[in-house]
Enzyme design. Structure first.
Site, PDB file in Angstrom:
ATOM      1  N   SER A  87       3.185  -2.242  10.512  1.00 21.86           N
ATOM      2  CA  SER A  87       4.624  -2.325  10.764  1.00 21.86           C
ATOM      3  C   SER A  87       5.235  -3.669  10.379  1.00 21.86           C
ATOM      4  CB  SER A  87       4.934  -1.987  12.224  1.00 21.86           C
ATOM      5  OG  SER A  87       4.591  -0.637  12.483  1.00 21.86           O
TER       6      SER A  87
ATOM      7  N   GLU B 274      -5.669  -4.999  10.801  1.00 26.02           N
ATOM      8  CA  GLU B 274      -4.664  -3.957  10.957  1.00 26.02           C
ATOM      9  C   GLU B 274      -4.921  -3.186  12.252  1.00 26.02           C
ATOM     10  OE1 GLU B 274      -2.597  -2.823   7.123  1.00 26.02           O
ATOM     11  OE2 GLU B 274      -4.296  -1.492   7.341  1.00 26.02           O
TER      12      GLU B 274
ATOM     13  N   GLY C  56       2.706  -1.140   4.481  1.00 30.19           N
ATOM     14  CA  GLY C  56       2.749   0.286   4.177  1.00 30.19           C
ATOM     15  C   GLY C  56       4.183   0.734   3.940  1.00 30.19           C
TER      16      GLY C  56
ATOM     17  N   GLU D  46      -6.916   4.650   8.049  1.00 32.40           N
ATOM     18  CA  GLU D  46      -6.703   6.069   7.707  1.00 32.40           C
ATOM     19  C   GLU D  46      -7.954   6.644   7.044  1.00 32.40           C
ATOM     20  OE1 GLU D  46      -3.020   5.463   5.612  1.00 32.40           O
ATOM     21  OE2 GLU D  46      -2.053   4.967   7.514  1.00 32.40           O
TER      22      GLU D  46
ATOM     23  N   GLY E 272       2.335   2.102  11.056  1.00 29.67           N
ATOM     24  CA  GLY E 272       3.310   3.187  10.962  1.00 29.67           C
ATOM     25  C   GLY E 272       4.041   3.499  12.261  1.00 29.67           C
TER      26      GLY E 272
ATOM     27  N   HIS F 134      -9.599   1.122   5.157  1.00 24.78           N
ATOM     28  CA  HIS F 134      -8.322   1.293   5.854  1.00 24.78           C
ATOM     29  C   HIS F 134      -8.539   2.249   7.024  1.00 24.78           C
ATOM     30  CE1 HIS F 134      -4.229   2.498   6.705  1.00 24.78           C
ATOM     31  NE2 HIS F 134      -3.831   1.411   6.068  1.00 24.78           N
TER      32      HIS F 134
ATOM     33  N   ASN G  71       0.861  -1.190   0.000  1.00 24.79           N
ATOM     34  CA  ASN G  71       0.000   0.000   0.000  1.00 24.79           C
ATOM     35  C   ASN G  71       0.899   1.243   0.000  1.00 24.79           C
ATOM     36  OD1 ASN G  71      -1.835   2.020   0.520  1.00 24.79           O
ATOM     37  ND2 ASN G  71      -2.352   1.337   2.594  1.00 24.79           N
ATOM     38  N   TRP G  72       1.003   1.850  -1.180  1.00 23.97           N
ATOM     39  CA  TRP G  72       1.912   3.009  -1.312  1.00 23.97           C
ATOM     40  C   TRP G  72       1.381   4.230  -0.561  1.00 23.97           C
ATOM     41  CZ3 TRP G  72       4.000   3.444  -7.058  1.00 23.97           C
ATOM     42  CH2 TRP G  72       4.596   2.220  -7.417  1.00 23.97           C
ATOM     43  N   LYS G  73       0.112   4.187  -0.179  1.00 25.09           N
ATOM     44  CA  LYS G  73      -0.543   5.359   0.427  1.00 25.09           C
ATOM     45  C   LYS G  73      -0.333   6.572  -0.499  1.00 25.09           C
ATOM     46  CE  LYS G  73      -0.169   3.201   4.887  1.00 25.09           C
ATOM     47  NZ  LYS G  73      -0.137   3.301   6.321  1.00 25.09           N
TER      48      LYS G  73
HETATM   49  P1  PGA Z   1       2.704   0.254   7.848  1.00 25.27           P
HETATM   50  O1  PGA Z   1       1.255   0.470   7.225  1.00 25.27           O
HETATM   51  O2  PGA Z   1       3.250  -1.031   7.246  1.00 25.27           O
HETATM   52  O3  PGA Z   1       3.479   1.464   7.453  1.00 25.27           O
HETATM   53  O4  PGA Z   1       2.531   0.116   9.321  1.00 25.27           O
HETATM   54  C1  PGA Z   1       0.386  -0.605   7.030  1.00 25.27           C
HETATM   55  C2  PGA Z   1      -0.902  -0.121   6.456  1.00 25.27           C
HETATM   56  O5  PGA Z   1      -1.336   0.987   6.781  1.00 25.27           O
HETATM   57  O6  PGA Z   1      -1.530  -0.826   5.654  1.00 25.27           O
END
Ligand code: PGA
Length: 250
Positions: free
Chosen positions: A212, A167, A233, A97, A173, A95, A9-11
């Site tokens: 993470s 998640e 991520g 976010e 993150g 997600h 997931n490049w966000k």
């Molecule tokens: P992260 O993000 O690997 O940076 O913790 C995971 C995600 O949000 O899917």
């Protein structure tokens, strides 16, 4: 059983090299002998470019979001048909976010899941508790409610096309991944919930872990049969780290 699924997931980020070079270099590092499905989820404006770059590799394409309507006056939104026309196979939905920053509700998430299935795309439905909810002993309740609400009104045949991603919000993150025990506990709950509600066979329910995931911890996480892959991520734009996560599925 399916092969493990690793989703990058490049966000709202892009690789430091060109996307073509990034995909080509990643493809070189992924051994054809490892039975794994690798999916790249770039931001919308890069879907076409990454879609062309993955053609001829074993990788597939995902979008990070979708809107449930087909077309119309919905400024800033993108439909399932549009994503399909760009070659997407998967769509991330719900997600944390999106839930937290953009206020997406379970009801909206459910509409997105249905829209994605309608277009023969595969939803990846994200669920997970916040730190406060975990500390208050509400993890199972929260995850169960999010799972059932996200899949509400679906027939068994459609639920079997959905990949779940557990998640925990506190792990995203932060560099603080869930332990295998913590992940297994919640994956078990999600699996049980789907088995109970839709009589799905446990081996046909795919549940990813996200939060993470790194080159260092992926091998330990993938020792568990309950963890069918990862939603990655930060580490997914680092070639070494992402290649090492993919290799850890072997
Ligand atoms: P992260 O993000 O690997 O940076 O913790 C995971 C995600 O949000 O899917």
């Amino acid at each position: 059983m399916f092969p493990r699924l690793i989703v990058g997931n490049w966000k709202m980020n892009v690789p430091t090299t060109t996307t073509n070079l990034f995909v080509a270099q990643l493809a070189k590092r992924v051994s054809a002998n490892v039975p794994v499905e690798v999916v790249l989820a770039p931001p919308f404006p890069f879907l076409s470019e990454v879609g062309s770059a993955v053609a001829g590799t074993s990788f597939t394409l995902a979008a990070q979001n979708v809107f449930w309507e087909e077309q119309g006056a919905y400024t800033g939104e993108v439909s399932g048909a549009m994503l399909k026309s760009l070659g997407c196979q998967y769509v991330l939905i719900g997600h944390s976010e999106r839930r937290k920053i953009f206020g997406e509700s379970d009801d909206e998430i459910n509409k997105k899941v249905k829209a994605v299935l309608h277009h023969d795309l595969f939803p990846i439905l994200c669920v997970g508790e916040s730190l406060e909810e975990r500390d208050a002993g509400q993890t199972h309740h929260v995850v169960r409610v999010q799972t059932l609400a996200g899949l509400q009104g679906l027939e068994k045949v459609d639920v079997s096309k959905v990949t779940l991603a557990y998640e925990p919000v506190w792990a995203i993150g932060t560099g603080r991944a869930a332990s295998v025990d913590q992940a297994e506990d919640v994956h078990g709950l999600v699996r049980e919930t789907l088995c109970e509600q839709w009589s799905l066979a446990p081996q046909f329910i795919r549940i990813l872990y996200g939060g993470s995931v790194s080159g260092e911890n992926a091998g330990v996480l993938f020792q568990s049969d309950q963890i069918n892959g990862a939603l990655v991520g930060k580490a997914c734009l680092d070639l070494d780290a992402f290649a090492s996560i993919i290799a850890s599925t072997a």
